[in-house]
Every structure is written in C-alpha cells, then in structure tokens.
Design a protein around this motif. Structure first.
Motif, short mmCIF file in Angstrom:
data_model
loop_
_atom_site.label_atom_id
_atom_site.label_comp_id
_atom_site.label_asym_id
_atom_site.label_seq_id
_atom_site.Cartn_x
_atom_site.Cartn_y
_atom_site.Cartn_z
N THR A 246 0.85 -1.19 0.00
CA THR A 246 0.00 0.00 0.00
C THR A 246 0.89 1.24 0.00
OG1 THR A 246 -0.15 -0.03 2.43
CG2 THR A 246 -1.86 -1.17 1.21
N HIS A 247 0.48 2.26 -0.76
CA HIS A 247 1.32 3.44 -0.92
C HIS A 247 0.49 4.71 -0.89
CE1 HIS A 247 5.14 1.47 -2.00
NE2 HIS A 247 4.37 0.51 -2.48
N VAL A 248 1.15 5.84 -0.63
CA VAL A 248 0.48 7.14 -0.68
C VAL A 248 0.17 7.45 -2.15
CG1 VAL A 248 1.62 7.98 1.40
CG2 VAL A 248 2.69 8.39 -0.82
N SER A 249 -0.79 8.31 -2.36
CA SER A 249 -1.18 8.67 -3.74
C SER A 249 -0.40 9.87 -4.26
CB SER A 249 -2.68 8.97 -3.80
OG SER A 249 -2.99 10.06 -2.94
N ASN A 250 0.31 10.54 -3.35
CA ASN A 250 1.12 11.68 -3.73
C ASN A 250 2.27 11.78 -2.73
OD1 ASN A 250 1.97 14.65 -3.81
ND2 ASN A 250 0.50 14.58 -5.50
N LEU A 251 3.47 12.06 -3.24
CA LEU A 251 4.63 12.09 -2.34
C LEU A 251 4.53 13.19 -1.29
CD1 LEU A 251 7.69 11.35 -4.69
CD2 LEU A 251 6.39 9.79 -3.23
N SER A 252 3.69 14.18 -1.51
CA SER A 252 3.50 15.22 -0.49
C SER A 252 2.93 14.64 0.80
CB SER A 252 2.59 16.33 -1.01
OG SER A 252 1.27 15.82 -1.26
N HIS A 253 2.26 13.48 0.71
CA HIS A 253 1.69 12.84 1.90
C HIS A 253 2.78 12.22 2.79
CE1 HIS A 253 -2.41 12.23 -0.31
NE2 HIS A 253 -2.01 13.48 -0.29
N LEU A 254 4.01 12.17 2.28
CA LEU A 254 5.12 11.70 3.11
C LEU A 254 5.57 12.78 4.09
CD1 LEU A 254 7.38 9.78 0.55
CD2 LEU A 254 5.56 8.89 2.00
N GLN A 255 5.20 14.03 3.81
CA GLN A 255 5.54 15.19 4.64
C GLN A 255 7.04 15.51 4.60
OE1 GLN A 255 3.56 13.12 8.02
NE2 GLN A 255 2.60 15.10 8.41
N CYS A 256 7.87 14.50 4.97
CA CYS A 256 9.31 14.73 5.03
C CYS A 256 10.00 13.39 5.20
CB CYS A 256 9.63 15.65 6.21
SG CYS A 256 11.38 16.07 6.40
N ILE A 257 11.26 13.31 4.77
CA ILE A 257 12.09 12.12 4.99
C ILE A 257 13.37 12.56 5.67
CG2 ILE A 257 13.55 10.38 3.86
CD1 ILE A 257 11.39 10.06 1.75
N LYS A 258 13.76 11.82 6.70
CA LYS A 258 15.03 12.08 7.39
C LYS A 258 15.88 10.82 7.36
CE LYS A 258 18.18 14.09 9.78
NZ LYS A 258 19.03 15.12 9.13
N LEU A 259 17.07 10.94 6.74
CA LEU A 259 18.02 9.84 6.74
C LEU A 259 18.86 9.97 8.02
CD1 LEU A 259 19.19 9.79 3.00
CD2 LEU A 259 17.20 8.72 4.07
N LEU A 260 18.66 9.03 8.94
CA LEU A 260 19.26 9.15 10.27
C LEU A 260 20.74 8.82 10.30
CD1 LEU A 260 16.44 7.51 12.40
CD2 LEU A 260 16.94 9.93 12.20
N SER A 261 21.09 7.68 9.75
CA SER A 261 22.49 7.24 9.87
C SER A 261 22.82 6.20 8.81
CB SER A 261 22.74 6.64 11.26
OG SER A 261 21.94 5.48 11.45
N VAL A 262 24.11 6.00 8.65
CA VAL A 262 24.64 4.98 7.74
C VAL A 262 25.47 4.02 8.58
CG1 VAL A 262 26.17 4.52 5.81
CG2 VAL A 262 24.69 6.53 5.77
N GLU A 263 25.16 2.73 8.50
CA GLU A 263 25.89 1.74 9.29
C GLU A 263 26.32 0.57 8.41
OE1 GLU A 263 23.75 0.48 12.73
OE2 GLU A 263 23.29 2.54 13.39
N LYS A 264 27.44 -0.03 8.79
CA LYS A 264 27.94 -1.18 8.05
C LYS A 264 26.97 -2.34 8.19
CE LYS A 264 32.05 -4.10 7.56
NZ LYS A 264 33.41 -4.40 8.09
N GLY A 265 26.63 -2.97 7.06
CA GLY A 265 25.69 -4.09 7.07
C GLY A 265 26.40 -5.40 6.85
#
Length: 444
Positions: A246-265
């Motif tokens: 299931t997905h939003v119908s418009n990316l504006s419904h995401l409000q905002c995205i925050k990339l917190l951190s990068v970690e070794k996988g």
C-alpha cells in the motif's frame, strides 16, 4: 536531479504513460477483472462492507507483547474482498476489525487473504471491515519513502537496494555498496525531500504476468505462489516498481524524509536508516522531551549536554577506580583480621559484603592459607549475588553441591575452591549449617 531529467534515464516511464489507456490506473470499478485486493486499489479506504466466503478453524502465533510468540486457537476468515493488507513486499500486515472481532493477523495464500480472529463467523454473512488507520498510514508512508530513497540512491550513485526492513520505530534500506559518504547521504536526503515538495503523483498500474512491460520496470521477482495480475507503483518521472504494498497517492503525503544514519551491514553492504512522515514528528517529540529532562538533570542548556555528560563520565570512572582500590584494601584487612582471630577461634570465615565482587572474594581467598574454610558472598543479601566456597581436603567434594543447592546457585569447582552465582542469598544460613556440620565431623 530535476524530474524532467529523470525521464531521460527512465524510458519505462514514457512507456507506462503510453499504455495507461490500455491497462488503466486501477480503481474499484474494475476490481472484478483483476486479482487485486481493495486495500491495494484504494489504500485510503478505512471502512468496507463485504461478504464472508469461508471460515476455518486454525491456530496462529501472535506476538504476546514481550517479544515472544504465543500460539492461540481461532479461525481463518476469507472475505470476498478486503481492505486489510496481508503482509508482503517487506510490508507488515494490517490490523483492524471484522464487525466486532479484532483481526490479529492477515496472511496471503496464493490469491486469498486470510484474516485470523478468535471467534467463528457465519459464512455468507455481510460484514463491516475497519482498518487500524494509524498503523496502515504509517506503513504507507514508510513503504513509499523506501521506494523513493531506493530510486534516488540507484539513479544518483548506482546503489541497488538488496533488502529493507520496516521496523516498528525506524526503518532501514540495505544498499549494495560497502560505504556511503556523508555528502552522498545528504544529497539523497535533499533529493527525496525535493520530490516531496514537488508533490509528485503516485499511480498504480495493473498488468499481467508475462507482460513485456514488467521487463522495463524495477522488480525483484514474483513470489512462487503468486496468482493473478501484477501491480506497478509509478512515482511519476522518478521510478516505476513492481510492488504489492500500500502506498500514498502523492509524495507530499510523506511530509518529510530524514536519513538518520549509515551503518555497516552484511559483507559488502551498507544499511541506511530513515524516518518518514508521522514518525519524524514522534521522533522529534521524544527527542525534545529527552532534551528537557537532560537540561534539568545536567543543569545546563542543550548545547552543553555533551560536554556535561563527558565530565560526568570522567568523574564516574575516577570514583569507580577509587572504590575498587578501597575494596581491595578492605579485602586484605578482612583477611588479616581473620588470621588474627583464627588463632583462638575456629577456622571458618563467613562474610557478606553487598558492594563486593569476584575480585574482592578472590583477594581474601588468596590471602588466607589452604587450611581455612571460607564461605563468602556478595550482592543482594535478600536476592541474587555471587559466592565463593573454599576448604581443605574433601570439603568441596562433600559440601559444594549442597551449599549451591541451598542458595539456588551454580558454581564451578576446581580443587579446594568453588565459585559461582546464587539466586537466593537469603538462604545462606541454611547453607552455613551444612558447612558447620562438615567441619564439626572433621574435628571430632
């Protein structure tokens, strides 16, 4: 990257536009022609009337709330259609109600969605289905955010997404690269939020298995038991991806995205942790409350929190070092005192010290001769702690297990000494009787 430029790299977008009139953007009106659930055709629908097709007794493992799964008896209910999403594509299943019955799991089996409830429901009955909207919308935001981040990371740097996890509070994407620079992380975050600000539309197209169209969109393959048509989630001008979620119908419904951190996988991989939408508001609220509490405890402003904590840690380490030195001195003094007293009294030292540790007990043991009997305990005198038992001859062989059993302990015996953990130090008097009885027999 500007959306118009993105189309240069994605000829499938143009192809999707040209065939949209042939396949159509899926809506409830053509539901009968394709095998797609109502939750997928209209992810914003929160209430729905449908008919019960089947109700079979079964058992299901449910999260008991403590991280453990609990098996309970109930029924798998199949509906003519459903707005409750069965888990798939990395997205967890929905929660909700069928009439007054709480739906505790929704699973997909071929072209069926099975809803687990604890009470039987009549086949043929028309029922009301309601979705837990807070949970659903959170999943929609995180899933659509994953598609967007995945697309930007791939478009900008060629980093392919190999898996992702929609966690309860924080999600992450596993990217096929050994590392991501801070500059790259910031750029991906900037571009994803630019797409949100541009209010990019998200459409769902439906096609069939084997369609040439599927070769031109991003996909990781279909499940082995897949039945029916295939959905393509199209973020216009940015990405087209085969997906059942299931997905939003418009990316504006995401409000905002925050990339917190990068970690070794995993080997050669990198995990990129992120938040989207309402999770950012919740995270910020939690951080602010923590900041207020720290300001109160540390008696300084937020800008000085790190320095204040570093000072406190330094002071704590110094205090711990001083306590360790004092504890060692006390151990030596206790051993010396026993040596003086044992000339006129028995050879048994019984000692408990709440703040003691294994080192404290071992110092005393090493300071005293092998002819001495020791029963040393440290920790909570009315609960858990540690013990050390020592004595000459066959003392450990005859008394070790009995003493450990009395205080509900487990220990390792080696030579004339036994040492371990105890769950019930409040019963050490009972253990002491065993020791005294043994010594009395040896001296008689």
């Amino acid at each position: 990257m500007h959306p118009n430029l993105l189309s240069v790299f994605f000829p499938q977008i143009t192809l999707l536009r040209s065939i949209q009139k042939l396949f159509g953007t899926f809506s409830g009106s053509n539901r009968a022609a394709v095998m797609v659930f109502m939750c997928q055709s209209d992810s914003y629908l929160t209430h729905f009337k449908t008919t019960v097709v089947a109700c079979q007794p079964t058992e299901c493992k449910i999260d008991a709330g403590n991280g453990k799964l609990q098996k309970i008896k109930g029924f798998n209910v199949e509906l003519e259609d459903t707005i409750l999403f069965p888990e798939g594509g990395g997205q967890p299943d929905d929660r909700g109600k069928i009439n007054e019955h709480e739906v505790k799991r929704v699973i997909r089996k071929a072209d069926k969605a099975l809803h687990f409830i604890e009470k039987e429901i009549e086949v043929g009955q028309i029922v009301d289905v309601d979705v837990d909207w807070k949970r659903r919308f959170d999943h929609m935001q995180q899933h659509s955010a994953q598609h967007l981040i995945t697309a930007i990371a791939d478009h900008e740097y060629g980093y392919k997404t190999t898996s992702w996890d929609l966690g309860k509070s924080v999600s992450f994407i596993e990217l096929d690269t050994p590392n991501i620079s801070e500059e790259q992380r910031q750029n991906i975050e900037k571009l994803t939020n630019k797409a949100i600000q541009d209010s990019v539309a998200v459409q769902v197209h439906v096609t069939q298995v084997g369609s040439p169209l599927l070769k031109s969109v991003r996909a990781r393959g279909l499940p082995e038991d897949h039945v029916g048509d295939v959905r393509i989630v199209d973020m216009q001008g940015i990405d087209a991806n085969m997906c059942c979620g299931t997905h939003v119908s418009n990316l504006s419904h995401l409000q905002c995205i925050k990339l917190l951190s990068v970690e070794k996988g995993k080997k050669g991989k990198t995990n990129l942790f992120f938040l989207a939408g309402d999770r950012i508001l919740a995270y910020n609220g939690k951080c602010y409350n923590t900041e207020k509490e720290l300001t109160k405890l540390l008696k300084c402003g937020p800008d000085q929190h790190v320095q204040a904590v570093e000072r406190s840690i330094k002071q704590l380490k110094l205090a711990q070092k001083n306590c360790t030195t004092l504890l060692r001195d006390i151990a030596v003094l206790e051993a010396s005192r026993f040596k003086l007293a044992s000339e006129d009294q028995n050879r048994l030292l019984v000692l408990h010290r709440k703040e003691g540790n294994n080192e404290f007990m071992n110092i005393i043991s090493n300071e005293l001769p092998d002819t001495a009997y020791l029963f040393l305990t440290v920790g909570d005198e009315k609960g858990e702690g540690m013990f050390l038992l020592k004595g000459p001859g066959t003392f450990i062989e005859n008394c070790g297990e009995k003493v450990a059993e009395a205080i509900c302990g487990k220990g390792l015996a080696k030579g004339t000494k036994m040492q371990g953990k105890a769950e019930k130090l409040q019963r050490k008097d009972q253990a002491l009787l065993t020791i005294k009885e043994y010594i009395s027999k040896q001296e008689s």
